[in-house]
Design an enzyme around this catalytic site. Structure first.
Site, PDB file in Angstrom:
ATOM      1  N   ARG A 168     -18.564  -2.887   9.743  1.00  0.00           N
ATOM      2  CA  ARG A 168     -16.609  -3.497   9.922  1.00  0.00           C
ATOM      3  C   ARG A 168     -16.447  -1.553  10.708  1.00  0.00           C
ATOM      4  O   ARG A 168     -17.098  -1.024  10.045  1.00  0.00           O
ATOM      5  CB  ARG A 168     -15.848  -3.266   8.239  1.00  0.00           C
ATOM      6  N   ARG A 216     -10.068   7.417   4.969  1.00  0.00           N
ATOM      7  CA  ARG A 216      -9.197   5.937   3.828  1.00  0.00           C
ATOM      8  C   ARG A 216      -9.151   6.371   2.335  1.00  0.00           C
ATOM      9  O   ARG A 216      -7.914   6.351   1.561  1.00  0.00           O
ATOM     10  CB  ARG A 216     -10.079   4.767   4.052  1.00  0.00           C
ATOM     11  N   ARG A 256       0.822  -0.810  -0.009  1.00  0.00           N
ATOM     12  CA  ARG A 256      -0.191   0.116  -0.145  1.00  0.00           C
ATOM     13  C   ARG A 256       1.026   1.508  -0.083  1.00  0.00           C
ATOM     14  O   ARG A 256       0.165   2.548  -0.094  1.00  0.00           O
ATOM     15  CB  ARG A 256      -0.737   0.032   1.389  1.00  0.00           C
TER      16      ARG A 256
HETATM   17  P1  ADP Z   1      -9.887  -2.190   2.673  1.00  0.00           P
HETATM   18  O1  ADP Z   1     -10.423  -3.715   2.215  1.00  0.00           O
HETATM   19  O2  ADP Z   1     -11.112  -1.916   2.647  1.00  0.00           O
HETATM   20  O3  ADP Z   1      -9.208  -2.094   1.414  1.00  0.00           O
HETATM   21  P2  ADP Z   1      -8.354  -3.783   4.318  1.00  0.00           P
HETATM   22  O4  ADP Z   1      -9.142  -4.791   4.793  1.00  0.00           O
HETATM   23  O5  ADP Z   1      -7.410  -4.006   3.439  1.00  0.00           O
HETATM   24  O6  ADP Z   1      -9.738  -2.307   3.597  1.00  0.00           O
HETATM   25  O7  ADP Z   1      -7.468  -2.591   5.779  1.00  0.00           O
HETATM   26  C1  ADP Z   1      -8.401  -2.349   6.169  1.00  0.00           C
HETATM   27  C2  ADP Z   1      -6.940  -1.099   7.522  1.00  0.00           C
HETATM   28  O8  ADP Z   1      -6.055  -2.277   7.269  1.00  0.00           O
HETATM   29  C3  ADP Z   1      -6.140  -0.203   5.806  1.00  0.00           C
HETATM   30  O9  ADP Z   1      -7.526   0.588   5.971  1.00  0.00           O
HETATM   31  C4  ADP Z   1      -4.683   0.096   6.922  1.00  0.00           C
HETATM   32  O10 ADP Z   1      -5.335   0.657   8.253  1.00  0.00           O
HETATM   33  C5  ADP Z   1      -5.101  -1.700   7.702  1.00  0.00           C
HETATM   34  N1  ADP Z   1      -4.029  -2.497   6.505  1.00  0.00           N
HETATM   35  C6  ADP Z   1      -3.981  -3.162   5.376  1.00  0.00           C
HETATM   36  N2  ADP Z   1      -2.855  -3.793   4.807  1.00  0.00           N
HETATM   37  C7  ADP Z   1      -2.123  -2.550   4.797  1.00  0.00           C
HETATM   38  C8  ADP Z   1      -0.713  -3.010   4.848  1.00  0.00           C
HETATM   39  N3  ADP Z   1      -0.435  -3.001   3.546  1.00  0.00           N
HETATM   40  N4  ADP Z   1      -0.339  -1.438   4.943  1.00  0.00           N
HETATM   41  C9  ADP Z   1      -0.995  -0.883   5.814  1.00  0.00           C
HETATM   42  N5  ADP Z   1      -1.987  -0.765   6.624  1.00  0.00           N
HETATM   43  C10 ADP Z   1      -2.567  -1.601   5.837  1.00  0.00           C
END
Ligand code: ADP
Ligand code: ADP
Ligand code: ZN
Length: 213
Positions: A160, A171, A88
């Site tokens: 969530r 986000r 990310r």
């Molecule tokens: P979404 O499905 O909405 O894209 P995720 O489940 O992938 O969300 O991620 C939820 C949260 O977990 C993110 O907003 C972040 O806070 C954290 N997160 C997940 N993956 C990462 C990553 N690779 N780096 C930093 N934070 C992460």
């Protein structure tokens, strides 16, 4: 086959990653799912990650990278995997690149699931998640067979904490600032493939499969 899913929060990365994982018999690895599982179990990692997640911020790279590298080193990842929500940030992508390089390996495809911000907010408010198995549903577009219950494992579905509209705005902001630059990063490597994520789930999957085959 090693695949990265890119796209805004709520673009459908998880939905597609699960379908890819099933079709090609490779693990689906979601850093978000790993964090949520840790929060549920009350681990120290979960406690730390939650502070960032609840605000819609990214969990720091050091923490995230270590978890991901440990996971992809496992035996079941030998024939490939689909990464959902990692990398990310550019530093995360660089660490992954170097780690794979060291093994004489590389990512094959980075798939950008493209959905404009306007569509995202709507999708997120209708998203329902299973914190047990990581399945996601949508109250209108992709409903479970039985309302509020996970088809796969029978657990109760939840909205969530970070899918509330205020947090979704944060986000999206974080996505544009920190994650979108990865599109150029993987374009330069020649492995970026974009798909139109506004189509229905099956149509998006069809586009992805034509890229992979
Ligand atoms: P979404 O499905 O909405 O894209 P995720 O489940 O992938 O969300 O991620 C939820 C949260 O977990 C993110 O907003 C972040 O806070 C954290 N997160 C997940 N993956 C990462 C990553 N690779 N780096 C930093 N934070 C992460
Ligand atoms: P991400 O992992 O990118 O955050 P998800 O796969 O969790 O996104 O999808 C976000 C929400 O949108 C979920 O409620 C999901 O059921 C729904 N969704 C996923 N793909 C589609 C689609 N092609 N059309 C409509 N809704 C979708
Ligand atoms: Zn479930």
């Amino acid at each position: 086959m090693k695949i990265i899913m890119l796209g805004a929060p709520g673009a459908g990365k998880g939905t597609q990653a699960k379908m890819i994982a099933e079709k090609y018999a490779i693990p689906h690895i979601s850093t978000g799912d790993i964090f949520r599982a840790n929060i549920k179990e009350g681990t120290k990692l979960g406690e730390e990650a939650k502070q960032y997640m609840d605000q819609g911020l990214l969990v720091p790279d050091e923490l995230t990278v270590k978890i991901l590298l440990d996971r992809v080193a496992k035996e079941d990842c030998r024939n490939g995997y689909v990464l959902d929500g990692f990398p990310r940030t550019i530093p995360q992508a660089e660490v992954l690149d170097q780690a794979l390089n060291g093994l004489g390996d590389k990512i094959d495809y980075a798939i950008d699931v493209n959905v404009p911000d306007e569509n995202i907010i709507k999708r997120m408010s209708g998203r329902r998640a299973c914190l047990s198995c990581g399945a996601t549903y949508h109250v209108e577009h992709i409903p479970p067979q039985k309302e509020g219950i996970c088809d796969t494992c029978g657990e109760k579905l939840v909205l969530r904490d970070d899918d509330k509209p205020e947090t979704v705005q944060n986000r999206l902001h974080v996505y544009h600032e920190q994650t979108q630059p990865l599109i150029d990063f993987y374009t330069q490597k020649g492995i970026l493939k974009a798909v139109d994520g506004t189509k229905d789930m099956e149509a998006v999957f069809h586009s992805i499969v034509s890229i992979l085959e």
